[in-house]
Design an enzyme around this catalytic site. Structure first.
Site, PDB file in Angstrom:
ATOM      1  N   CYS A 142       2.314   7.303   6.300  1.00  0.00           N
ATOM      2  CA  CYS A 142       0.971   7.880   6.446  1.00  0.00           C
ATOM      3  C   CYS A 142       0.989   8.964   7.521  1.00  0.00           C
ATOM      4  O   CYS A 142       1.686   9.959   7.377  1.00  0.00           O
ATOM      5  CB  CYS A 142      -0.069   6.794   6.710  1.00  0.00           C
ATOM      6  SG  CYS A 142      -1.761   7.373   6.331  1.00  0.00           S
ATOM      7  N   LYS A 163     -13.376  10.693   2.373  1.00  0.00           N
ATOM      8  CA  LYS A 163     -12.216   9.848   2.594  1.00  0.00           C
ATOM      9  C   LYS A 163     -11.602   9.420   1.260  1.00  0.00           C
ATOM     10  O   LYS A 163     -12.314   8.981   0.346  1.00  0.00           O
ATOM     11  CB  LYS A 163     -12.623   8.613   3.397  1.00  0.00           C
ATOM     12  CG  LYS A 163     -11.457   7.708   3.796  1.00  0.00           C
ATOM     13  CD  LYS A 163     -11.981   6.528   4.625  1.00  0.00           C
ATOM     14  CE  LYS A 163     -10.847   5.636   5.094  1.00  0.00           C
ATOM     15  NZ  LYS A 163     -11.354   4.486   5.890  1.00  0.00           N
ATOM     16  N   SER A 192      -5.833   5.236   2.203  1.00  0.00           N
ATOM     17  CA  SER A 192      -6.904   5.217   3.198  1.00  0.00           C
ATOM     18  C   SER A 192      -6.661   6.340   4.194  1.00  0.00           C
ATOM     19  O   SER A 192      -5.951   6.174   5.184  1.00  0.00           O
ATOM     20  CB  SER A 192      -6.940   3.860   3.922  1.00  0.00           C
ATOM     21  OG  SER A 192      -7.968   3.847   4.893  1.00  0.00           O
ATOM     22  N   HIS A 235      -0.194   3.572   1.556  1.00  0.00           N
ATOM     23  CA  HIS A 235       0.064   2.320   2.273  1.00  0.00           C
ATOM     24  C   HIS A 235       0.534   1.177   1.367  1.00  0.00           C
ATOM     25  O   HIS A 235      -0.184   0.196   1.170  1.00  0.00           O
ATOM     26  CB  HIS A 235      -1.198   1.895   3.011  1.00  0.00           C
ATOM     27  CG  HIS A 235      -1.536   2.775   4.171  1.00  0.00           C
ATOM     28  ND1 HIS A 235      -0.862   2.730   5.369  1.00  0.00           N
ATOM     29  CD2 HIS A 235      -2.485   3.742   4.302  1.00  0.00           C
ATOM     30  CE1 HIS A 235      -1.381   3.621   6.203  1.00  0.00           C
ATOM     31  NE2 HIS A 235      -2.359   4.249   5.582  1.00  0.00           N
ATOM     32  N   GLU A 237       2.467  -0.990   2.346  1.00  0.00           N
ATOM     33  CA  GLU A 237       2.650  -2.162   3.221  1.00  0.00           C
ATOM     34  C   GLU A 237       1.374  -2.972   3.400  1.00  0.00           C
ATOM     35  O   GLU A 237       1.416  -4.094   3.946  1.00  0.00           O
ATOM     36  CB  GLU A 237       3.166  -1.711   4.595  1.00  0.00           C
ATOM     37  CG  GLU A 237       2.128  -1.175   5.551  1.00  0.00           C
ATOM     38  CD  GLU A 237       1.728   0.283   5.293  1.00  0.00           C
ATOM     39  OE1 GLU A 237       0.909   0.822   6.063  1.00  0.00           O
ATOM     40  OE2 GLU A 237       2.248   0.880   4.327  1.00  0.00           O
ATOM     41  N   ARG A 249     -15.534  -2.882   8.238  1.00  0.00           N
ATOM     42  CA  ARG A 249     -15.704  -2.188   9.513  1.00  0.00           C
ATOM     43  C   ARG A 249     -16.537  -0.927   9.339  1.00  0.00           C
ATOM     44  O   ARG A 249     -17.446  -0.645  10.133  1.00  0.00           O
ATOM     45  CB  ARG A 249     -14.321  -1.832  10.071  1.00  0.00           C
ATOM     46  CG  ARG A 249     -14.325  -1.054  11.383  1.00  0.00           C
ATOM     47  CD  ARG A 249     -13.008  -0.332  11.561  1.00  0.00           C
ATOM     48  NE  ARG A 249     -12.808   0.682  10.516  1.00  0.00           N
ATOM     49  CZ  ARG A 249     -11.613   1.160  10.174  1.00  0.00           C
ATOM     50  NH1 ARG A 249     -10.518   0.720  10.750  1.00  0.00           N
ATOM     51  NH2 ARG A 249     -11.524   2.089   9.218  1.00  0.00           N
TER      52      ARG A 249
END
Length: 309
Positions: A142, A163, A192, A235, A237, A249
């Site tokens: 990333c 986003k 993300s 991502h 992972e 969040r």
């Protein structure tokens, strides 16, 4: 063979409970074998979560892995206990005389900043240059991958209007690549980020080959053979619930700020955030990192002093 971790590191018990083979230092030392030495330069605020995620992936191969946790020398984390950092991490200045078979440079939640405005950019530049003499293969993830491709090739990151957030299908653009052995023609990867790398600019940089890409969110995995590096902008992972944690969040912040938050694309069943999200990327995540570890094993020198020569 298992991954070698300190028995008191939280990832040790997490992976052990998941059935991943883990081994303490005392047990590993009894084996007459040279483990692959892999460093994790952890730039993420939630250090323990990130340790678990990457240890899970690189610990699932048949090879013995010795994982070293590394942090920036001057930057102090505010989200992880100082005792954890003191016990398990070494600074870059403490490890820079060592050689590593592999190094992972994680992402960091600072993509809104210009690279040179990051407080530890000068030291990270030193790290990236150091990989060319002391690391056999480097994996930038990333923001870490964006930083590396910018440093070595001057490829710029660009802010997005909204986003890129969710699970997106990516095409296998290089089926013959050793890093994509066993990959399907396409796969789902969590995304993300507020920034993007553009394919045209990557294509214009000599020596870069895009291995995975998406029509919706652009290039994902890029090989840089000259610098013995892979750059991934998304991502693999992530845990099953990581996007949910980010969404919850963001929703909590939006309630204070009065802004709208979109549900992560193609993540919840029927896009219903009250439903349990499904993990549809785990198998390809293990394939990619397993292939990376295997390539390191096939090409690194048994004599570690020759790494980077």
């Amino acid at each position: 063979m298992p991954i070698k971790l300190p028995s008191s590191l939280p990832a040790y018990s997490v992976l052990q409970n998941e059935g991943v083979m883990v081994m303490s230092a005392s047990e590993a030392d009894r084996q007459d074998i040279r483990p692959l030495k892999v460093g994790l330069l952890n730039l993420m605020p939630k250090k323990i979560q990130t340790e678990n995620q990457f240890a899970r992936l690189i610990g699932a191969t048949p090879l013995q892995i010795e994982l070293s946790l590394i942090r920036m020398s001057e930057h102090q984390t505010k989200n992880t206990a100082a005792e954890h950092m003191e016990e398990f991490y070494r600074t870059f200045s403490e490890v820079k005389d060592e050689k590593f078979d592999g190094l992972i440079i994680t992402g960091a939640p600072i993509e809104h900043l210009e690279f040179r405005d990051v407080t530890y950019w000068d030291e990270l530049t030193e790290v990236m240059n150091w990989t060319q003499t002391n690391v056999h293969s480097t994996f930038g993830v990333c923001w870490g991958g964006m930083a590396m491709i910018n440093h070595f090739h001057d490829v710029q990151k660009h802010m997005l209007n909204a986003k890129a957030f969710g699970c997106y299908r990516h095409s296998n653009l290089a089926p013959a690549s050793p890093y994509l052995r066993g990959f399907s023609d396409d796969c789902v990867i969590p995304v993300s980020r507020w920034t993007e790398m553009r394919q045209a600019e990557i294509d214009a940089a000599p020596g870069l080959v895009t291995l995975l890409g998406s029509d919706e969110v652009g290039p994902c995995l890029v090989e840089d053979e000259k610098h013995r590096a892979l750059y991934i902008f998304n991502h693999f992972e992530y845990d099953s619930g990581t996007l949910k944690e980010e969404y919850d969040r963001d929703v909590a912040s939006a309630q204070i700020e009065g802004t709208a938050i979109e549900v992560p694309v193609n993540y919840y069943p029927d896009d219903n955030p009250t439903a349990r999200p499904m993990n549809r990327w785990r198998s390809h995540a293990h394939l990619l990192y397993g292939n990376w570890i295997n390539q390191i094993y096939q090409t690194t020198s048994f004599d570690m002093s020759l790494i980077g020569a």
